[in-house]
Scaffold this motif. Sequence first.
Motif, short mmCIF file in Angstrom:
data_model
loop_
_atom_site.label_atom_id
_atom_site.label_comp_id
_atom_site.label_asym_id
_atom_site.label_seq_id
_atom_site.Cartn_x
_atom_site.Cartn_y
_atom_site.Cartn_z
N ILE A 68 0.86 -1.18 0.00
CA ILE A 68 0.00 0.00 0.00
C ILE A 68 0.89 1.23 0.00
O ILE A 68 1.75 1.38 0.87
N LEU A 69 0.69 2.13 -0.95
CA LEU A 69 1.52 3.32 -1.09
C LEU A 69 0.70 4.57 -0.82
O LEU A 69 -0.44 4.70 -1.29
N ALA A 70 1.28 5.50 -0.06
CA ALA A 70 0.61 6.75 0.31
C ALA A 70 1.52 7.92 -0.02
O ALA A 70 2.74 7.79 -0.02
N PRO A 71 0.96 9.10 -0.29
CA PRO A 71 1.77 10.26 -0.67
C PRO A 71 2.46 10.96 0.48
O PRO A 71 3.33 11.79 0.26
N SER A 72 2.10 10.65 1.72
CA SER A 72 2.72 11.32 2.86
C SER A 72 2.98 10.33 3.99
O SER A 72 2.35 9.28 4.09
N GLN A 73 3.93 10.70 4.85
CA GLN A 73 4.24 9.87 6.00
C GLN A 73 3.03 9.74 6.92
O GLN A 73 2.75 8.65 7.44
N GLU A 74 2.33 10.85 7.13
CA GLU A 74 1.19 10.83 8.06
C GLU A 74 0.10 9.88 7.58
O GLU A 74 -0.47 9.11 8.37
N LEU A 75 -0.21 9.91 6.29
CA LEU A 75 -1.24 9.02 5.77
C LEU A 75 -0.79 7.57 5.84
O LEU A 75 -1.59 6.67 6.15
N ALA A 76 0.48 7.31 5.58
CA ALA A 76 1.00 5.95 5.68
C ALA A 76 0.88 5.43 7.11
O ALA A 76 0.48 4.27 7.33
N MET A 77 1.19 6.26 8.09
CA MET A 77 1.08 5.85 9.49
C MET A 77 -0.37 5.62 9.88
O MET A 77 -0.70 4.67 10.60
N GLN A 78 -1.25 6.48 9.40
CA GLN A 78 -2.68 6.34 9.69
C GLN A 78 -3.23 5.04 9.12
O GLN A 78 -3.95 4.29 9.80
N THR A 79 -2.89 4.74 7.88
CA THR A 79 -3.35 3.50 7.25
C THR A 79 -2.76 2.28 7.93
O THR A 79 -3.43 1.25 8.07
N VAL A 94 1.69 -6.54 9.67
CA VAL A 94 1.79 -5.29 8.92
C VAL A 94 3.08 -4.56 9.29
O VAL A 94 3.44 -4.48 10.47
N ALA A 95 3.77 -4.02 8.30
CA ALA A 95 4.97 -3.21 8.54
C ALA A 95 4.82 -1.86 7.85
O ALA A 95 4.20 -1.76 6.80
N SER A 96 5.41 -0.85 8.46
CA SER A 96 5.35 0.51 7.91
C SER A 96 6.74 0.94 7.44
O SER A 96 7.73 0.77 8.15
N LEU A 97 6.80 1.51 6.23
CA LEU A 97 8.05 2.00 5.65
C LEU A 97 7.89 3.46 5.27
O LEU A 97 7.28 3.77 4.25
N ILE A 98 8.41 4.35 6.11
CA ILE A 98 8.29 5.78 5.82
C ILE A 98 9.62 6.46 6.02
O ILE A 98 10.45 6.04 6.83
N GLY A 120 3.70 2.18 2.97
CA GLY A 120 4.75 3.19 3.05
C GLY A 120 4.69 4.23 1.97
O GLY A 120 3.77 4.28 1.15
N THR A 121 5.71 5.08 1.98
CA THR A 121 5.90 6.09 0.95
C THR A 121 6.78 5.50 -0.15
O THR A 121 7.61 4.62 0.11
N LEU A 122 6.61 5.98 -1.37
CA LEU A 122 7.25 5.36 -2.52
C LEU A 122 8.77 5.39 -2.43
O LEU A 122 9.43 4.38 -2.73
N GLY A 123 9.34 6.51 -2.01
CA GLY A 123 10.80 6.60 -1.94
C GLY A 123 11.41 5.60 -0.99
O GLY A 123 12.38 4.92 -1.33
N ARG A 436 15.62 10.25 -3.49
CA ARG A 436 14.19 10.24 -3.80
C ARG A 436 13.32 10.25 -2.54
O ARG A 436 12.12 10.37 -2.63
N GLU A 437 13.91 10.05 -1.35
CA GLU A 437 13.12 10.08 -0.12
C GLU A 437 12.88 11.50 0.36
O GLU A 437 12.19 11.73 1.32
#
Length: 438
Positions: A68-79, A94-98, A120-123, A436-437
Amino acid sequence: MAIKPELQDKFNNQFEQPTPIQDAVWERFSTGENIFGLAPTGTGKTLAFILPMLSRIDVKVKRTQVLILAPSQELAMQTTAVAREWGALVGVSVASLIGGANGRRQSDKLKKEKPHIVIGTLGRVLTMVDGGALKLNGIQTVIFDEADAMLTEERHDSLQELADQLPETVQLGLFSATSGVDLKYVADTFHQEVRPISVGTDAPASIRHEFQYVDQKARANMLIQLARHDKQALVFFNTISGLVNMQATLRHAHVSVMSIGSNDKRQVQRADALRLFKKGEVTLLLVTDVAARGLDIEDLPLVVNAQLPQSKKIYVHRTGRTGRMGKPGRVLNLGNDHDIRDLKRELGDDFELIKAANAFADKKDALTKNKPSERERSNGNDREKTDTTLSVTQNTQNVTPKMKQKSTSEIIDKPKKKKRLKVSKDKGKPKWANKREN
């Protein structure tokens, strides 16, 4: 059945019925269809893809199956928080990559645990792929949350790199409140046809859209008075420089304020700002569009556009932070007469903007005060000049002391020396990080 019984039971205990977008996509997504789910903000899009996705995962297979990819760190953490809560019922890890978090720790966790879902975020995701910590050969489903912000020309090279590493047949899920996604581009890049499923993009009727004529001084005064009237608000800016300058002014007036800038890499401080705001311990949270994309803040009473958005698309995403799931909400747009006229023209007939008779009143209060002064009207044509770049990184996120009771004239009209804000420089990055991060 589209949803596993354990998940369906929890859903039934928390909600009366599925929202239109959930009802429209659950069965299709759980059977493996590629879809673009289009629905207004605050209508349950996260659970629309989380529940059918969890129902498809084979928990006996110890490998990453969903990205699952999100445009921001905050949205990735929320999801991530939502996925973990519901995934625990069916044994899904589940693992988070931000970016901004400890990359080595994330890498070690991926190699050791091999989580079923990575969010996580794409970068940062591509950094982990490059380093060999994240394997994409077992991915069955890729979801782009806030797809209109993810699938952009600016991200083309990174998206192409991701596509080249994915299996040939992978399920795609795109979700957003606004269209703005070139499905032909998606098909050319990921070699998958995606079917749009729309349940409308109309603005929620429960949100009241207001405007107030202000100049630069009056804008700061308005935010100070909102805070002193205990009006908690998410305050939007177009630029980092505008956000930083306003935060300095508000902190000088002892307003309880924190911020989330779009380029800030200090993930812990960003998380603390959002957490304290959600708990009600911070009155004003200043944000940019990138940082606040998709955030779900329960019962947020007010969104303030301190700098007016330049497009209807941005306005929709900003205002969608309030009035979620049919609850009452309020939006206050601040600008001079020229700014407000341009905003009304951009929004057209989709939004009805009304004059705020009292910016500090609740919706239920009688709106009878706070008309613009002659001074404000005379300065109405002096548009604020803003820096159009978002390259400056600044975040001063400390909870301020209790607000002192000063008069408005003491705060606004008294000459003050401007403080020069120091911008921290990048002192170098660990080996696992790349440009890119940023």
